[in-house]
Design an enzyme around this catalytic site. Sequence first.
Site, short mmCIF file in Angstrom:
data_model
loop_
_atom_site.label_atom_id
_atom_site.label_comp_id
_atom_site.label_asym_id
_atom_site.label_seq_id
_atom_site.Cartn_x
_atom_site.Cartn_y
_atom_site.Cartn_z
N ASN A 1 30.86 39.43 35.60
CA ASN A 1 31.36 39.60 36.97
C ASN A 1 30.17 39.95 37.85
O ASN A 1 29.43 40.90 37.55
CB ASN A 1 32.37 40.75 37.05
CG ASN A 1 33.66 40.44 36.31
OD1 ASN A 1 33.83 39.35 35.76
ND2 ASN A 1 34.58 41.39 36.30
N GLU B 1 34.20 36.65 37.23
CA GLU B 1 34.57 37.02 38.60
C GLU B 1 33.36 36.83 39.50
O GLU B 1 32.23 37.17 39.11
CB GLU B 1 35.00 38.49 38.71
CG GLU B 1 36.34 38.78 38.12
CD GLU B 1 36.76 40.24 38.32
OE1 GLU B 1 36.35 40.87 39.32
OE2 GLU B 1 37.49 40.73 37.45
N ARG C 1 42.22 32.98 34.23
CA ARG C 1 41.95 34.28 33.62
C ARG C 1 42.95 35.29 34.19
O ARG C 1 43.02 35.45 35.41
CB ARG C 1 40.51 34.72 33.93
CG ARG C 1 40.23 36.13 33.47
CD ARG C 1 38.76 36.54 33.61
NE ARG C 1 38.64 37.92 33.20
CZ ARG C 1 38.35 38.93 34.01
NH1 ARG C 1 38.09 38.74 35.29
NH2 ARG C 1 38.30 40.16 33.53
N GLU D 1 35.24 45.26 32.92
CA GLU D 1 34.43 46.25 33.63
C GLU D 1 34.69 47.67 33.16
O GLU D 1 35.20 48.51 33.93
CB GLU D 1 34.66 46.16 35.14
CG GLU D 1 34.36 44.79 35.72
CD GLU D 1 34.35 44.77 37.25
OE1 GLU D 1 34.71 45.77 37.86
OE2 GLU D 1 33.96 43.74 37.81
N TYR E 1 28.97 40.43 42.01
CA TYR E 1 29.31 40.44 43.43
C TYR E 1 28.10 40.63 44.35
O TYR E 1 28.06 40.08 45.42
CB TYR E 1 30.35 41.53 43.73
CG TYR E 1 31.71 41.18 43.18
CD1 TYR E 1 32.57 40.35 43.90
CD2 TYR E 1 32.14 41.65 41.95
CE1 TYR E 1 33.82 40.00 43.40
CE2 TYR E 1 33.39 41.30 41.44
CZ TYR E 1 34.22 40.48 42.16
OH TYR E 1 35.44 40.12 41.67
N HIS F 1 42.66 45.47 31.80
CA HIS F 1 42.10 45.45 33.16
C HIS F 1 42.57 46.74 33.86
O HIS F 1 43.29 46.70 34.85
CB HIS F 1 42.52 44.19 33.91
CG HIS F 1 41.63 43.84 35.08
ND1 HIS F 1 40.97 42.63 35.19
CD2 HIS F 1 41.27 44.53 36.19
CE1 HIS F 1 40.27 42.60 36.31
NE2 HIS F 1 40.45 43.74 36.96
C1 BGC Z 1 37.53 43.86 39.54
C2 BGC Z 1 38.68 43.23 40.30
C3 BGC Z 1 38.52 43.54 41.78
C4 BGC Z 1 37.23 42.89 42.25
C5 BGC Z 1 36.95 43.05 43.74
C6 BGC Z 1 36.19 43.73 40.21
O1 BGC Z 1 35.53 44.93 40.11
O2 BGC Z 1 37.51 43.43 38.21
O3 BGC Z 1 39.87 43.71 39.78
O4 BGC Z 1 39.60 43.16 42.55
O5 BGC Z 1 36.15 43.46 41.55
O6 BGC Z 1 36.78 44.38 44.08
#
Ligand code: BGC
Length: 448
Positions: free
Chosen positions: A292, A353, A77, A166, A294, A121
């Site tokens: 995505n 992600e 990607r 995002e 985290y 992006h």
């Molecule tokens: C983004 C990436 C970024 C990653 C880590 C995401 O919000 O799409 O570009 O590097 O998080 O912060």
Amino acid sequence: MLTHEFPQDFVWGASTAAYQVEGAWNEDGKGESVWDRFAHTPGRIQNGDTGDVACDHYHRMPQDVQLMKELGLQGYRFSIAWTRILPQGTGQVNQKGLDFYDRLVDELGKAGILANATLNHWDLPQAIEDRGGWPNRDTTDWFADYAKIVFDRLGDRVQMWATHNEPIVISQIGYGLGQFAPGRADASAAYQTGHHLNLAHGKAVQVFRQGGYKGKIGIVLDMHHLIPASDSELDQAACQRALDNSQYYWLSPIFEGHYPQALMNWLGKTAPKIEAGDLKTIHQPLDFLGHNYYYTAKVSHVYDGLLRLRQDIITSPAGGFSLNGWGNYPEGIRMVQKRVSKIIGGIPIYVTENGGTYYEEPDENGYVRDRERLHYLRSHLIELHRGIQEGVNLKGYFIWSLFDNFEWASGYSPRFGIVRVDYKTQKRIPKLTGRWYSQICRTNIVHE
Ligand code: BGC
């Protein structure tokens, strides 16, 4: 040892983004983007870092694709820099910019790696920002024109397209808080940008359908797991507001054809201007949703700020925090996918992600034993496997990130890669997680 075997057709890949890896910021006719301008403005980026050189991927692309092949990746990607294609955002097309992505897609094809391209992006052409940027409605048409140029050139070989990555980050961090490019702090501009990103998405999808291109098209949203901090009505309402603001502002118009009404009422004067027919344009059928993920956060009601809420990131008992304060809460990724599955009508989900940044020290050979990252990734993959068994239509996983790279306003000190990049020599050295992930790509199995 417990093993988790993923479906045979599951795609294992890795992600990057143009500004974070390419470098060559002003070469071969490329125009200036808002991130070029932002990074060149003193005081905006930690240590004064810029993406001018980054991982020099623009010049090292064939070797980088070779490395992906050696790692056993099945998908890559990447994003396309609008300013390489149209240096001024509109008008004159720069063939050399198109040629670069043409070569990239061909190299991927030769290596048997699926091409997953994101059109936006975050690196809007500065020339468009100078004409009002995303808050200017014309930008939605300029985006669709740009998309058509790219589809026409690469549409026979790119298998997956995403319109935006995002959009909330562009609208709220770029235009609302001003911590990212273009550095404006204006709540009304932020919500108007949000609406225009939705509209631009819808217009680009229409162009894609009309052109009859081969691949699939979707959008990439960051969707964290949010939980009310207590049973109190105020905290529960704050949590719903946070979800509406960060997730349903995109999901609802795109998949259901309306904005979350409670949020719109709450926003009052800062709510966006929406014209007749906009929601119909936004509400286009999609082929997949990119997710995505985290972290997970608890949301509580507070008495200041536009949304009157606070989010505190949490971790699971075996979790721990990464260097930037994000926590390891793996079950969150599955919870989000189960919640979202209910409104997307059964289309496939891809993790586009997921990853973390940790303290890491290379040995004398440059090798990094990144055990914390491995723990984070493994625990998320196990949850994803559980989600599939519980009915989530998950079709692939793209790790963030293939390389250590330019981490936006934080510069180069946070490293997210499964491959270490020595920025002095541009040498790439797979980390422990790179080797471990390579085994998963080849076997389809995650060991607990
Ligand atoms: C983004 C990436 C970024 C990653 C880590 C995401 O919000 O799409 O570009 O590097 O998080 O912060």
